[in-house]
Write an enzyme that holds these catalytic residues in place. Structure first.
Site, PDB file in Angstrom:
ATOM      1  N   GLY A  48      -7.902 -46.070  67.574  1.00  0.00           N
ATOM      2  CA  GLY A  48      -7.218 -47.846  67.753  1.00  0.00           C
ATOM      3  C   GLY A  48      -7.045 -49.451  66.654  1.00  0.00           C
ATOM      4  N   ALA A  49      -5.810 -50.190  67.296  1.00  0.00           N
ATOM      5  CA  ALA A  49      -5.049 -49.209  66.642  1.00  0.00           C
ATOM      6  C   ALA A  49      -4.920 -50.699  65.591  1.00  0.00           C
ATOM      7  CB  ALA A  49      -3.833 -50.755  67.293  1.00  0.00           C
ATOM      8  N   ARG A  81       0.413 -41.812  62.092  1.00  0.00           N
ATOM      9  CA  ARG A  81       0.507 -42.104  63.773  1.00  0.00           C
ATOM     10  C   ARG A  81       1.919 -43.164  64.103  1.00  0.00           C
ATOM     11  NH1 ARG A  81      -4.482 -42.870  67.563  1.00  0.00           N
ATOM     12  NH2 ARG A  81      -3.039 -42.031  69.112  1.00  0.00           N
ATOM     13  N   GLN A 184     -11.371 -42.329  75.924  1.00  0.00           N
ATOM     14  CA  GLN A 184     -11.713 -43.006  75.368  1.00  0.00           C
ATOM     15  C   GLN A 184     -12.804 -44.034  76.237  1.00  0.00           C
ATOM     16  OE1 GLN A 184      -8.405 -41.790  74.935  1.00  0.00           O
ATOM     17  NE2 GLN A 184      -7.563 -41.724  73.333  1.00  0.00           N
ATOM     18  N   ASP A 225      -0.318 -50.830  71.687  1.00  0.00           N
ATOM     19  CA  ASP A 225      -0.887 -51.023  69.617  1.00  0.00           C
ATOM     20  C   ASP A 225       0.660 -51.318  69.505  1.00  0.00           C
ATOM     21  OD1 ASP A 225      -1.791 -48.659  70.852  1.00  0.00           O
ATOM     22  OD2 ASP A 225      -2.160 -48.006  69.574  1.00  0.00           O
ATOM     23  N   ASN A 235       1.132 -48.861  74.874  1.00  0.00           N
ATOM     24  CA  ASN A 235      -0.381 -48.979  75.430  1.00  0.00           C
ATOM     25  C   ASN A 235      -0.750 -47.298  75.096  1.00  0.00           C
ATOM     26  OD1 ASN A 235      -3.138 -49.537  74.196  1.00  0.00           O
ATOM     27  ND2 ASN A 235      -3.577 -50.152  76.550  1.00  0.00           N
ATOM     28  N   LYS A 236      -1.728 -46.700  75.432  1.00  0.00           N
ATOM     29  CA  LYS A 236      -2.542 -45.784  75.935  1.00  0.00           C
ATOM     30  C   LYS A 236      -1.264 -45.343  77.661  1.00  0.00           C
ATOM     31  CE  LYS A 236      -4.503 -43.784  74.523  1.00  0.00           C
ATOM     32  NZ  LYS A 236      -3.736 -42.466  73.170  1.00  0.00           N
TER      33      LYS A 236
HETATM   34  O1  MRU Z   1      -4.956 -42.823  71.019  1.00  0.00           O
HETATM   35  P1  MRU Z   1      -6.058 -44.306  70.506  1.00  0.00           P
HETATM   36  O2  MRU Z   1      -7.625 -43.697  70.982  1.00  0.00           O
HETATM   37  O3  MRU Z   1      -5.731 -45.237  69.283  1.00  0.00           O
HETATM   38  O4  MRU Z   1      -5.273 -45.316  71.315  1.00  0.00           O
HETATM   39  C1  MRU Z   1      -6.004 -47.562  71.279  1.00  0.00           C
HETATM   40  C2  MRU Z   1      -5.214 -47.922  72.563  1.00  0.00           C
HETATM   41  O5  MRU Z   1      -4.273 -47.018  73.517  1.00  0.00           O
HETATM   42  C3  MRU Z   1      -6.190 -49.417  71.946  1.00  0.00           C
HETATM   43  O6  MRU Z   1      -5.594 -49.709  74.035  1.00  0.00           O
HETATM   44  C4  MRU Z   1      -5.110 -49.868  70.477  1.00  0.00           C
HETATM   45  O7  MRU Z   1      -4.812 -49.091  70.036  1.00  0.00           O
HETATM   46  C5  MRU Z   1      -6.057 -51.344  71.178  1.00  0.00           C
HETATM   47  S1  MRU Z   1      -7.262 -51.501  69.735  1.00  0.00           S
HETATM   48  C6  MRU Z   1      -7.117 -52.662  69.811  1.00  0.00           C
END
Ligand code: MRU
Length: 337
Positions: A48-49, A81, A184, A225, A235-236
């Site tokens: 999570g960013a 990351r 997730q 992100d 984003n994801k």
């Molecule tokens: O790979 P992850 O689980 O870190 O990816 C997270 C996301 O894509 C979230 O949408 C993003 O980090 C925002 S969290 C407030």
């Protein structure tokens, strides 16, 4: 049930919630070295960013306590990351604190890390309030990945909007993309909303089209992100597909973006580095091979949603509408270092 924090400073080490163990168990890892924090970020024990930015800031404090070279630690943490700009944003703040004091003052660095964490608490609350104002009573909101409290230092972003909307009687139902391959949505978002008593249903990522066609979705809300200067969004993986399906059905697609996720130094989405993760995340499930033996897999962790598919950005400053390049450039953000 109250949600645990994503991380907490114990006074001499970092206690980090191991998100890989959820929803089964709430376990805090005890981290004493910056290298352990970098490993926790790469292995997604913390993810999570905003949460990885906060963890990295505390990693610099651990490096200072251990007498490690701080610039080596910052480089190592930054490399853990590549896509979420919050990581570099938090480390730039730590680096500025080192440069301005000129010496390694552990307490001063801890105060900066603590400020990054507590500011996130305030700004996510402001962001969430702006997000709820976009919803009509009885809204059904579709969400991708996990953007809740444990992905941040506060109440979360898009999932925080969903939880707050339910608490204020605005939300009828939350639809949660399971979010392949790491799940997730199924594991973390469903767990968080379950703890908060918010009614929700997990769907496979490919079900959103049918759901929208049946008129079961009023809005899509996701996190991010990195937002580039022109409003393109990393984003994801799967977010882009979702944005296209939402556009095809005339459903608003909102991106929750705290200022720490906005990167005006990156011109557009094509300039964002997309993290590639191990093929085993796709070919295996819980250590068991599920793909045909020898099958190749391509595993980008994020995708880019072009700005023109974004109905609005929900930020701590308010809701932003196009034209994004102009609106983002006018935000009162510190210049990127
Ligand atoms: O790979 P992850 O689980 O870190 O990816 C997270 C996301 O894509 C979230 O949408 C993003 O980090 C925002 S969290 C407030």
């Amino acid at each position: 049930m109250t949600l645990p924090p994503s991380s907490r400073w114990s006074g001499d080490h970092l206690e980090l919630l191991d998100q890989r163990q959820l929803p089964g168990a709430v376990v805090f890892m005890q981290l004493h070295r910056w290298q352990e924090v970098a490993e926790a970020i790469s292995s997604m024990a913390v993810r999570g960013a905003p949460a990885i930015g906060i963890a990295a800031a505390w990693g610099v404090v651990l490096a200072a306590r251990s007498g490690d070279d701080l610039f080596t630690a910052i480089r190592g943490l930054r490399a853990s990351r590549p896509t979420a700009v919050n990581l570099g944003w938090a480390l730039n703040r730590m680096r500025a604190a080192i440069a301005s004091s000129g010496l390694v003052d552990v307490e001063a660095l801890a105060a900066v890390a603590d400020a990054i964490q507590s500011e996130d608490r305030l700004l996510t609350q402001r962001l969430v309030d702006h997000g709820v104002s976009l919803l009509n009573q009885g809204s059904r909101v579709l969400h991708h990945c996990h953007t809740g409290a444990i992905a941040t230092g506060g109440v979360g972003t898009a999932l925080g909007v969903i939880a707050a909307a339910y608490a204020r009687s605005m939300l009828r139902h939350a639809w949660l993309d399971e979010t392949r391959p790491r799940l997730q949505g199924a594991a973390l978002s469903a767990w968080e909303l379950g703890c908060l008593g918010v009614p929700c249903t997990v769907i496979v990522d490919g079900a959103s089209g049918l759901l929208m066609r049946r008129g079961e979705v009023d809005a899509v809300m996701v996190g991010c992100d990195r937002v580039a200067a022109n409003g393109d969004v990393a984003n994801k993986i799967g977010t882009y597909n979702l944005a296209l399906v939402a556009r095809a059905h005339g459903i608003p697609f909102y991106v929750c973006a705290p200022g720490s996720s906005i990167d005006r130094a990156t011109i557009d989405g094509d300039a964002i580095t997309i993290e590639q993760r191990d093929a085993e995340e796709i070919t295996h499930a819980k250590g068991v091979e599920v793909a045909a033996p020898g099958a190749q897999a391509w595993n980008p962790a994020f995708d880019i949603t072009p700005a023109h598919l974004v109905t609005g950005f929900i930020t701590e400053f308010g809701v932003l509408r196009p034209p994004y390049r102009e609106v983002l450039s006018a935000l009162p953000l510190p210049n990127q270092l």
